[in-house]
Design an enzyme around this catalytic site. Structure first.
Site, short mmCIF file in Angstrom:
data_model
loop_
_atom_site.label_atom_id
_atom_site.label_comp_id
_atom_site.label_asym_id
_atom_site.label_seq_id
_atom_site.Cartn_x
_atom_site.Cartn_y
_atom_site.Cartn_z
N VAL A 1 6.53 -7.25 10.34
CA VAL A 1 7.96 -6.26 10.97
C VAL A 1 8.66 -6.96 12.38
O VAL A 1 9.36 -6.83 12.68
CB VAL A 1 7.75 -5.38 9.99
CG1 VAL A 1 7.63 -5.09 8.87
CG2 VAL A 1 7.20 -3.81 10.81
N PHE B 1 2.36 12.97 2.30
CA PHE B 1 1.75 12.19 1.40
C PHE B 1 0.48 11.40 0.80
O PHE B 1 -0.15 11.40 1.96
CB PHE B 1 2.57 11.23 0.82
CG PHE B 1 3.87 11.70 0.65
CD1 PHE B 1 4.64 12.65 1.72
CD2 PHE B 1 4.63 11.36 -0.90
CE1 PHE B 1 5.98 12.83 1.00
CE2 PHE B 1 5.35 11.89 -1.72
CZ PHE B 1 6.13 12.38 -0.40
N CYS C 1 8.88 0.51 4.72
CA CYS C 1 7.57 1.49 4.59
C CYS C 1 6.76 1.28 5.93
O CYS C 1 6.04 2.21 5.74
CB CYS C 1 6.91 1.84 3.33
SG CYS C 1 8.89 2.26 2.36
N SER D 1 1.14 -1.53 -0.15
CA SER D 1 0.24 0.03 0.15
C SER D 1 0.87 0.90 -0.06
O SER D 1 1.76 1.19 0.38
CB SER D 1 -0.76 -0.40 1.16
OG SER D 1 -1.78 1.21 1.14
N LEU E 1 3.27 4.46 -0.31
CA LEU E 1 4.62 4.81 -0.14
C LEU E 1 5.01 3.44 -0.90
O LEU E 1 5.85 3.32 -1.77
CB LEU E 1 5.06 5.57 0.81
CG LEU E 1 4.53 6.75 1.42
CD1 LEU E 1 5.87 7.50 2.45
CD2 LEU E 1 4.39 7.53 0.25
N TYR F 1 3.84 8.64 17.41
CA TYR F 1 4.54 8.19 16.18
C TYR F 1 5.22 9.15 15.89
O TYR F 1 6.26 8.99 15.39
CB TYR F 1 3.01 8.76 14.66
CG TYR F 1 3.54 8.48 13.95
CD1 TYR F 1 3.90 7.58 13.19
CD2 TYR F 1 3.67 10.23 13.66
CE1 TYR F 1 3.83 7.92 11.98
CE2 TYR F 1 4.00 10.37 12.12
CZ TYR F 1 4.06 9.15 11.12
OH TYR F 1 4.03 8.62 9.77
#
Ligand code: NAD
Length: 256
Positions: free
Chosen positions: A60, A194, A86, A15, A17, A161
């Protein structure tokens, strides 16, 4: 490093980037191994792009899962030259709000996916890439990480974040210094805003217009292909190493 005939692991490649990186590297003659949780989207990309793309359902944050993904990549393509991190997520939460105090598990979850997940993939990818035969100039591999403008100008509600993304900035140089011994470069991109499912899919036209206005020039959100183009440049430009590059149209995020 030439993208042509290279093999790249792209986490979060199903998905946004990451997907744009898959498309760009394939278009330049490379091969991509998508590490993502979203099997439906990953499978769709494989059906569309063909034999130069492999999907591995990888979390991950798990050692076992990433190791299995790397084995799958090695079985199919025999090497890993590039790793693009990413995979990531956010969950805007205030330290204290009408809903109560910031749940600690929300903070821990964001740090675990964004920071620990990135490091987990780096360490296991380096272990594999260090075994590559060096290219003419001694290069064995390239790692690209994804931080965020929030690493520097995080907004209210972005404690977890911003902390996760600032830590990715912080570990870029020490890992690049260490990996220099193996001929592996490490570079981090800090994107502004983005247009991806993470940010762009669920917003109204008004919110989109307001977001566009926050960017000095060009006055719009970044396009995933522009991020992927930066990844390609990092792969191809051997003198880029140990650096964090803001890719953000000069945006500096306001407090909220
Ligand atoms: N979109 C933006 O404006 C923006 C700005 C700055 C930074 N970023 C960062 O860019 C990266 C990509 O974001 P995006 O906008 O493309 O989002 P996205 O939601 O489109 O893609 C993220 C992908 O990561 C995957 N993922 C999440 N947790 C995972 C896990 N544990 N294991 C494997 N895969 C996992 C998701 O399934 C998803 O496919 C993220 O790290 C994000 O924080 C995005």
């Amino acid at each position: 490093m030439n993208v042509q005939d290279s093999v790249a692991i792209i986490t979060g490649g199903a998905s946004g980037l990451g997907e744009a990186c898959v498309r760009t590297l394939i278009a330049r003659g490379g091969k991509a191994v998508i590490f993502d949780l979203q099997a439906d989207l990953g499978g769709k990309l494989v059906r569309e792009l063909g034999d130069n793309v492999l999907f591995a359902q990888v979390d991950v944050t798990s050692t076992e899962s990433v190791a299995q993904g790397i084995s799958k990549a090695m079985e199919k393509y025999g090497k890993i030259d590039i790793t693009v991190n990413c995979a990531g997520t956010g969950a805007p939460t205030k330290v204290l709000s009408k809903k109560g105090v910031h749940p600690l598990e929300v903070f821990t979850r964001i740090i675990t996916i964004n920071l620990v997940g990135t490091f987990n993939v780096i360490r296991l990818a380096v272990e594999q890439m260090a075994k590559n035969a060096p290219g003419e100039s001694g290069e064995k591999g390239v790692i690209v990480n994804t931080s965020s403008a929030a690493a520097f100008d995080g907004q209210i509600g972005q404690a977890a974040y911003s902390a996760s993304k600032a830590a990715i900035v912080g570990m870029t140089l020490p890992i690049a210094r260490e990996c220099a011994d193996y001929g592996i470069r490490v570079v981090t991109i800090a994107p502004g805003i983005f247009d991806t499912p993470l940010l762009g899919s669920n917003i109204t036209a008004e919110v989109r217009a307001a977001l566009n206005k926050m960017v000095p020039f060009p006055q719009r959100m970044g396009r995933p292909a522009e991020f992927a183009s930066m990844v390609r440049e990092i792969v191809e430009n051997q003198y880029l190493n140990g650096e964090v590059i803001r890719l953000d149209g000069a945006i500096r995020m306001a407090a909220k």
